[in-house]
Design an enzyme around this catalytic site. Structure first.
Site, PDB file in Angstrom:
ATOM      1  N   CYS A  40       0.840  -1.183   0.000  1.00 14.86           N
ATOM      2  CA  CYS A  40       0.000   0.000   0.000  1.00 14.86           C
ATOM      3  C   CYS A  40       0.883   1.244   0.000  1.00 14.86           C
ATOM      4  CB  CYS A  40      -0.898   0.020   1.234  1.00 14.86           C
ATOM      5  SG  CYS A  40      -1.902  -1.469   1.462  1.00 14.86           S
ATOM      6  N   THR A 542      13.459 -10.470 -10.481  1.00 10.03           N
ATOM      7  CA  THR A 542      14.517  -9.875 -11.286  1.00 10.03           C
ATOM      8  C   THR A 542      15.834  -9.819 -10.527  1.00 10.03           C
ATOM      9  OG1 THR A 542      13.064  -8.595 -12.735  1.00 10.03           O
ATOM     10  CG2 THR A 542      15.244  -7.694 -12.342  1.00 10.03           C
ATOM     11  N   SER A 543      15.794  -9.544  -9.243  1.00  7.61           N
ATOM     12  CA  SER A 543      17.030  -9.504  -8.449  1.00  7.61           C
ATOM     13  C   SER A 543      17.714 -10.867  -8.433  1.00  7.61           C
ATOM     14  CB  SER A 543      16.728  -9.045  -7.020  1.00  7.61           C
ATOM     15  OG  SER A 543      16.271  -7.705  -7.001  1.00  7.61           O
ATOM     16  N   SER A 589      14.119  -2.587  -3.771  1.00  6.72           N
ATOM     17  CA  SER A 589      13.472  -1.718  -2.789  1.00  6.72           C
ATOM     18  C   SER A 589      14.100  -1.815  -1.416  1.00  6.72           C
ATOM     19  CB  SER A 589      11.984  -2.073  -2.679  1.00  6.72           C
ATOM     20  OG  SER A 589      11.821  -3.363  -2.117  1.00  6.72           O
TER      21      SER A 589
END
Length: 851
Positions: A40, A542-543, A589
């Site tokens: 969120c 992807t990492s 992130s």
């Protein structure tokens, strides 16, 4: 602080504590979610003596939500006051009676809550409708106002207006407490059952609704008033899980409180310019978190807590009424704040921030939450001790969150890669004077960059030493979390060296010289990693593919075993991890839930934990022993592009740093380092393939499936290409290890199946030529990614194959260049098929929920 209204209230309080503890134990046996945050976004805007119209405030809230769209959401909402709150309302002095409390509430207005399913545009439409229907004048000015907004990703209950945030303590009671919440409350069932038992009713299926109801229950149990921050800490003491909250209340008009545990939250601070030049520059700040003195006296914690020159004095200080205007912006990440201010406070776990009368105070609740022995024992102690938090300067530009003339963020971020990989290397690699990257850096007049511990300092942001480009101005020193930076050195370049044999290079390596690769965040642990049992890379999506692309370089250069682990699979298996292992956690992130839980598992086993993230101050950055910031800049598109290539570059640099003592690898190391210098130019050449790739996408747009074959370093390229196609085009795509072609995948090959083969000039080139010939023999429709000047591939693939040619680089860097045309292919396929490129169906940028 918890003060019972009457003796019966004390009995009720004990019943609350006892029941909550029992419920918590039962729920925790079922729900084992820790340190999780839902996908969120929360945004809050507080202004004091900075007049804004009702329409302006709503527009600021909606814009903040748009900046958080990439996090993923399915509904949105906001809450604002209907009428202005008078500045004369004294909220710094606690009400001495219920009558004064009622007077304060009369000065406030019933908040207006507007929610909608779908996109922010749907919420904007609903806002216009509700304001028109209620005949609310958008031109009314607010000298003080607290507004909150939210984008929701459904976890408890389906997407609906009822389940959307903000949630209220009760519409019938005038929305006494309003909450927006990012995270998951793991003991919400226990709280809900308790509150239902005491007469509360619930409208939604969410875990969030228990929070405002709990606020109201505790507030109604008070006989003596408490401050808003104390009340928030009372509530925090009963919450378990991960959360970031913004709270406003009619009982505390003109105030807003934010708190967090686990979920990310930052606060931007903006003051009006006091400059006589009219440049709009922000004034110098009194406290940046260091030991600064004023008039010979060390600043008090309260003054430091006010930060930004807004010293928090005694609550009865009459000077408070003359405070200058200020604006505060609360958000889940910096992308929603940077267009308003670059001065931010990164909140830590347990922080409670109360904003009132133009100041803010920060308290820390520590680990006192979740079924404690009593309400607010910690809160009472903390309430009188505001804490200092360093004001930091965001190292990002507003342009990074704008499309900048591109149709989509994904396309913009693909085209940014020559600059982002250079930014990743800047200050860490000593290029030769003839290296194109060094010429680009010098010609661009880029800000000076350096490694934070270049002068011997051990300066860390969270758990990660920030080897990032720091933008310096003459008037505003940068101090990450209170650590001062060394003076910036010159960009260093190594004179070009003549070609040398392996023997000459090895002999030169034995001579002491300045190392060409410098990763300050790993400097203290290099020897530990080199002599360890193994390297374990843990990542998702992807990492994980970036780790796979760099694995071979690490194995060959460093000479120690390297294991790859998908974070979710590692958690499912719970394999043995030893104290002499090094675990590397890779996340764009820094908040990926599975990776965070795997980090906790590895730390518990005693392993050295290293973080590679794109977000300074993220959860992984704070909880690892060391690490490197990839410095790729803000990435908005859900499908990762520039972060992927920067991650590979960082891991290759990590391999180079770890292998500095291996004489046998010096010639290979020098070749790779020189290749890093060529990388930005090679990426620019790959981007010039855009038109050809668009034409290829036109031919493939109606296909239902695509197979991608790769081998060696480019097995990861095949997996990443297939993932990108799946993410944004909604087309089935599968990345296949070419060596396994005969073990099943060959059955899928016919004249109707489009197949993409990655066959660039590397150690697997001969084997990939064989793969191409076998596919051609079965009539496959071939698209071959190959190197410029490779005539062998052209002969093997035949005249009907489509050849996409990219520049040649050292083997371990080739996947970086190979990724670009494949990212472009996925992008153009998605556009041609009519899909939302930046926000693919059912996906979110930061996957911060699990199980």
């Amino acid at each position: 602080m918890f003060v019972p209204r009457k003796p019966d209230a004390e009995i009720a309080r004990k019943e609350l504590v006892g029941n909550l503890r029992a419920f918590t134990i039962a729920i925790n046996q079922i729900v084992k979610l820790a340190n999780l945050a839902s996908m969120c976004g929360i945004f809050g805007f507080y202004n004091y003596r900075q007049s804004h119209s009702h329409a302006d405030i709503i527009d600021i809230l909606l814009t903040g939500l748009r900046r958080l769209e990439y996090r993923g959401y399915d509904s949105a909402g906001l809450a604002v006051d209907t009428f202005p709150v008078p500045l004369v309302v004294d909220t710094t002095t606690l009400p001495s009676s219920k009558q004064q409390e009622q007077e304060n509430e009369e000065n406030n207005s019933r908040p207006l809550i507007i929610k909608a399913c779908g996109k922010i545009s749907d919420l904007e439409t609903q806002v216009k409708h509700d304001l028109s229907e209620l005949k609310i004048d958008g031109n009314v000015e607010f000298e003080v106002h607290a507004g909150i907004a939210h984008t929701r990703w459904a976890t408890h209950g389906p997407p609906s207006v009822v389940n959307a945030h903000p949630h209220t303590s009760g519409a019938g009671e005038g929305h006494e407490f309003l909450v927006v919440h990012n995270g998951i409350i793991t003991n919400f069932r226990a709280l809900k059952d308790f509150l239902v038992h005491h007469g509360e009713t619930f409208e939604s299926e969410t875990d969030t609704e228990v929070i405002p109801k709990l606020f109201k229950w505790i507030y109604n149990s008070l006989s003596e008033p408490v401050t808003f921050s104390q009340l928030v800490m009372d509530v925090m003491s009963q919450l378990e899980g991960a959360y970031a909250l913004l709270v406003k209340s009619t009982h505390y008009p003109g105030e807003m409180v934010a708190c967090k545990r686990g979920s990310p939250l930052i606060m931007g601070v903006k003051k009006p310019s006091t400059s006589s030049t009219g440049t709009g520059a922000e004034p110098a700040l009194v406290n940046d978190g260091g030991d600064q003195k004023e008039n010979g006296n060390l600043e008090s914690p309260a003054a430091a807590g006010g930060g930004d020159g807004l010293a928090v004095g005694p609550r009865d200080n009459p000077a408070a009424k003359r405070r200058p205007g200020v604006e505060y912006f609360l958000a889940s990440d910096a992308s929603a704040v940077v267009e308003h201010t670059k001065r931010v406070v990164v909140l830590e776990d347990g922080d409670v921030v109360v904003m009132r009368r133009g100041t803010y105070e920060i308290f820390n609740f520590g680990d006192g939450g979740g079924g404690g022995s009593g309400l607010a024992s910690t809160a009472a102690a903390a309430a009188s001790a505001p804490l200092p938090r360093a004001l930091q300067t965001l190292n990002m530009e507003v342009s990074s969150i704008m499309k900048g003339g591109y149709d989509h963020f994904m396309l913009k971020e693909i085209f940014e890669q020559p600059e982002t990989v250079l930014q990743t290397m800047r200050g860490r690699v000593r290029f030769r004077q003839d290296a194109p990257a060094a010429e680009v850096a010098a010609a661009a007049g880029s800000p000076v960059a350096w490694t934070l511990n270049e002068a011997g300092n051990n300066n860390k942001i969270g758990g990660i030493t920030a080897n990032a480009t720091i933008r310096i101005s003459a008037t505003t020193p940068t101090k990450p979390n209170g650590y001062s930076l060394p003076p910036p050195p010159e960009i260093k370049m190594v004179p070009p060296a003549p070609a040398a044999s392996v023997a000459v290079a090895a002999a030169a390596a034995s001579t002491p010289k300045e190392e060409r690769i410098k990763l300050g965040g790993l400097a203290e642990h290099i020897e530990t990693i080199r002599t360890g049992r193994r390297l374990i890379f843990v990542a998702c999506g992807t990492s994980f593919h970036a780790c796979l692309a760099a694995r071979q370089a690490l194995e060959h250069l460093v000479g120690i075993p390297v294991a790859m682990e998908l974070a979710s699979d590692l958690l499912d298996r719970a394999p043995p991890i030893f104290r002499d292992d090094t675990c590397v956690f890779v996340s764009q992130s820094g908040e990926t839930a599975d990776t965070l839980r795997a980090l906790e598992y590895a730390r518990a086993k005693g392993a050295l934990c290293v973080g590679l993230t794109n977000t300074v101050g993220s959860a992984i950055a704070r909880n690892t022993h060391a690490g490197v910031h990839i410095n790729a800049g803000c990435e908005i598109g859900v499908a990762s592009t520039k972060a992927y290539t920067s991650q590979i570059v960082v891991m290759v640099m990590m391999a180079l740093a770890l292998s500095a003592d291996r004489v046998s690898q010096q010639a290979h190391r020098e070749e790779i380092i020189d290749g890093l210098g060529q990388l930005p130019c090679a990426l620019r050449a790959a981007l010039r393939l855009d038109t050809q790739v668009r034409d290829l996408a036109t031919r493939l747009k109606d296909e239902q499936s695509l197979l991608v074959f790769g081998r060696g370093y480019n097995y990861a390229t095949a997996l990443e290409a297939a993932l990108k196609v799946k993410e944004v085009t909604l087309m089935h795509s599968e990345g296949i290890l070419a060596g396994e072609m005969k073990h099943g995948p060959l059955a899928l090959v016919d004249e109707h199946m489009p197949i993409l083969v990655v066959a660039t000039l590397d150690s697997m080139h001969g084997k990939m030529l064989s793969v191409i010939q076998q596919l051609k023999a079965r009539g496959a429709r071939l698209v071959v990614l190959c190197c410029e000047g490779d005539s062998e591939v052209e002969h093997a693939a035949g005249k009907d194959a489509v050849l996409v040619r990219v520049p040649k680089l050292p083997d371990c860097l080739q996947p970086v260049v190979n990724a670009v045309p494949l990212q472009l292919l996925a992008y153009h396929l998605a556009v041609l098929r009519g899909h939302n490129v930046d926000q693919p169906r059912n996906l979110a940028k930061s996957v911060t929920t699990c199980e």
